[in-house]
Design an enzyme around this catalytic site. Structure first.
Site, PDB file in Angstrom:
ATOM      1  N   PRO A  51       0.869  33.758  -4.642  1.00  0.00           N
ATOM      2  CA  PRO A  51       0.610  34.549  -5.843  1.00  0.00           C
ATOM      3  C   PRO A  51       1.908  35.133  -6.411  1.00  0.00           C
ATOM      4  O   PRO A  51       2.719  35.685  -5.675  1.00  0.00           O
ATOM      5  CB  PRO A  51      -0.321  35.660  -5.331  1.00  0.00           C
ATOM      6  CG  PRO A  51      -0.977  35.070  -4.131  1.00  0.00           C
ATOM      7  CD  PRO A  51       0.068  34.194  -3.500  1.00  0.00           C
ATOM      8  N   GLU A  52       2.106  34.977  -7.717  1.00  0.00           N
ATOM      9  CA  GLU A  52       3.273  35.541  -8.377  1.00  0.00           C
ATOM     10  C   GLU A  52       2.843  36.776  -9.162  1.00  0.00           C
ATOM     11  O   GLU A  52       1.699  37.213  -9.060  1.00  0.00           O
ATOM     12  CB  GLU A  52       3.932  34.476  -9.256  1.00  0.00           C
ATOM     13  CG  GLU A  52       4.436  33.295  -8.426  1.00  0.00           C
ATOM     14  CD  GLU A  52       5.252  32.283  -9.219  1.00  0.00           C
ATOM     15  OE1 GLU A  52       5.517  32.525 -10.409  1.00  0.00           O
ATOM     16  OE2 GLU A  52       5.625  31.251  -8.640  1.00  0.00           O
ATOM     17  N   HIS A 105     -10.835  35.459   8.779  1.00  0.00           N
ATOM     18  CA  HIS A 105      -9.557  35.888   8.203  1.00  0.00           C
ATOM     19  C   HIS A 105      -9.674  37.182   7.386  1.00  0.00           C
ATOM     20  O   HIS A 105      -8.743  37.525   6.666  1.00  0.00           O
ATOM     21  CB  HIS A 105      -8.913  34.795   7.346  1.00  0.00           C
ATOM     22  CG  HIS A 105      -8.725  33.505   8.066  1.00  0.00           C
ATOM     23  ND1 HIS A 105      -8.024  33.390   9.253  1.00  0.00           N
ATOM     24  CD2 HIS A 105      -9.166  32.249   7.770  1.00  0.00           C
ATOM     25  CE1 HIS A 105      -8.023  32.135   9.657  1.00  0.00           C
ATOM     26  NE2 HIS A 105      -8.713  31.424   8.788  1.00  0.00           N
ATOM     27  N   ARG A 116      -3.210  32.594   6.212  1.00  0.00           N
ATOM     28  CA  ARG A 116      -1.883  32.237   6.734  1.00  0.00           C
ATOM     29  C   ARG A 116      -1.126  33.422   7.321  1.00  0.00           C
ATOM     30  O   ARG A 116      -0.039  33.257   7.875  1.00  0.00           O
ATOM     31  CB  ARG A 116      -1.053  31.584   5.620  1.00  0.00           C
ATOM     32  CG  ARG A 116      -1.701  30.328   5.050  1.00  0.00           C
ATOM     33  CD  ARG A 116      -0.785  29.623   4.075  1.00  0.00           C
ATOM     34  NE  ARG A 116      -1.480  28.616   3.303  1.00  0.00           N
ATOM     35  CZ  ARG A 116      -0.934  27.881   2.350  1.00  0.00           C
ATOM     36  NH1 ARG A 116       0.347  28.048   2.051  1.00  0.00           N
ATOM     37  NH2 ARG A 116      -1.633  26.988   1.690  1.00  0.00           N
ATOM     38  N   ARG A 159      28.845  35.036 -13.702  1.00  0.00           N
ATOM     39  CA  ARG A 159      28.036  34.291 -12.724  1.00  0.00           C
ATOM     40  C   ARG A 159      28.026  32.798 -13.059  1.00  0.00           C
ATOM     41  O   ARG A 159      27.760  32.413 -14.196  1.00  0.00           O
ATOM     42  CB  ARG A 159      26.603  34.819 -12.712  1.00  0.00           C
ATOM     43  CG  ARG A 159      26.472  36.250 -12.224  1.00  0.00           C
ATOM     44  CD  ARG A 159      25.149  36.441 -11.560  1.00  0.00           C
ATOM     45  NE  ARG A 159      24.859  37.842 -11.289  1.00  0.00           N
ATOM     46  CZ  ARG A 159      23.933  38.249 -10.439  1.00  0.00           C
ATOM     47  NH1 ARG A 159      23.195  37.374  -9.790  1.00  0.00           N
ATOM     48  NH2 ARG A 159      23.710  39.530 -10.251  1.00  0.00           N
TER      49      ARG A 159
END
Length: 271
Positions: free
Chosen positions: A2-3, A90, A109, A152
């Site tokens: 998930p972002e 879970h 996980r 950079r």
């Protein structure tokens, strides 16, 4: 994983059920997450939940007795269900509320996290204190990005994915925003004009907001709190489309690895 949009969708989903409620009990069915769930989470018993916030990909459940820090990891999901609902495999941690509901973290996980902090210590928490600005706030703007990019030589894609520069611009959304901005993902961050950064910043915000409105992006594990998938996947222009034709110019999209992450771009549209 998930972002930011997926975590924000989770926050929006659970907030109405949690805010203003008292926590009766914190139940840890299995403490073996990314870091062991500390015993200090038990201090939240009896606390009133003030609000549910988000910092980067962390959910912050602010209460009268401290802050619960939650991270969904690779596969974590949150559900608000009646406390009498049978546990499923879970279901590792739950907050039992006074109104008979419970918030459950399910994480197959085990890369998620459930941690505790006092409110006055939160800003200096090791997971939070070095994070860059939120991308959907006024603190994230072109002048700031240009200052961070000075000198950079690293690729702009890995630059905008650096959480010390700005939080939450994960791989999916970096691919999409760079394509819309017409910027090659390997271009040196310090060699991009102010005009192009102004466009990129605006498109990062636009892309993230669109993903939130669509409920996130379901690729493998993510679903919303109500179990529904995120629909932003249907709007992806480049991510996951390596080898297919560009929707703008019909050139074949290329896929490479940058910072060990899949990167898809159009060699014609992005310079």
């Amino acid at each position: 994983m998930p972002e930011l949009p997926e975590v924000e969708v989770s926050r929006l989903g659970i907030s109405p059920h949690l805010e203003g409620q008292h926590i009766n009990q914190v139940v840890v069915h299995d403490s073996r997450l990314r870091w062991p769930v500390p015993d200090t989470v038990q201090q939240l018993a009896g606390a009133l939940i003030n609000r549910v916030e988000r910092r980067a990909k962390y959910l912050l459940i602010d209460t009268t007795k401290g802050v619960l820090i939650m991270h969904l990891g690779m596969s974590g999901k949150l559900r608000v269900v009646p406390a009498s609902t049978t546990l499923v495999k879970h279901d590792h941690v739950e907050l039992k509320l006074q109104n008979g509901q419970t918030l459950r973290l399910n994480d197959p996980r085990r890369f998620g996290a459930v941690l505790f902090s006092q409110r006055e210590e939160l800003a200096q928490h090791p997971l939070l204190h070095k994070l860059g600005p939120e991308p959907l706030t006024e603190a994230f703007h072109a002048d700031y990005v240009i200052e961070q990019a000075k000198g950079r030589t690293q690729a702009v894609k890995t630059f905008i994915m650096d959480n010390h520069v700005v939080v939450g611009v994960g791989n999916i959304y970096a691919n999409e925003a760079l394509f819309k901005a017409g910027i090659h993902p390997k271009r040196a961050a310090g060699r991009i004009s102010k005009a192009r950064y102004q466009r990129l910043v605006a498109l990062i915000k636009e892309t993230l907001l669109a993903a939130i409105e669509q409920g996130g992006t379901t690729l493998q594990d993510f679903t919303q709190v109500d179990g529904q998938p995120g629909y932003f996947k249907q709007h992806l222009l480049v991510y996951g489309r390596g080898g297919k034709m560009c929707m703008t110019c019909k050139t074949r999209l290329r896929e490479i690895r940058l910072g060990q992450r899949s990167t898809v771009y159009c060699p014609q549209c992005q310079r």
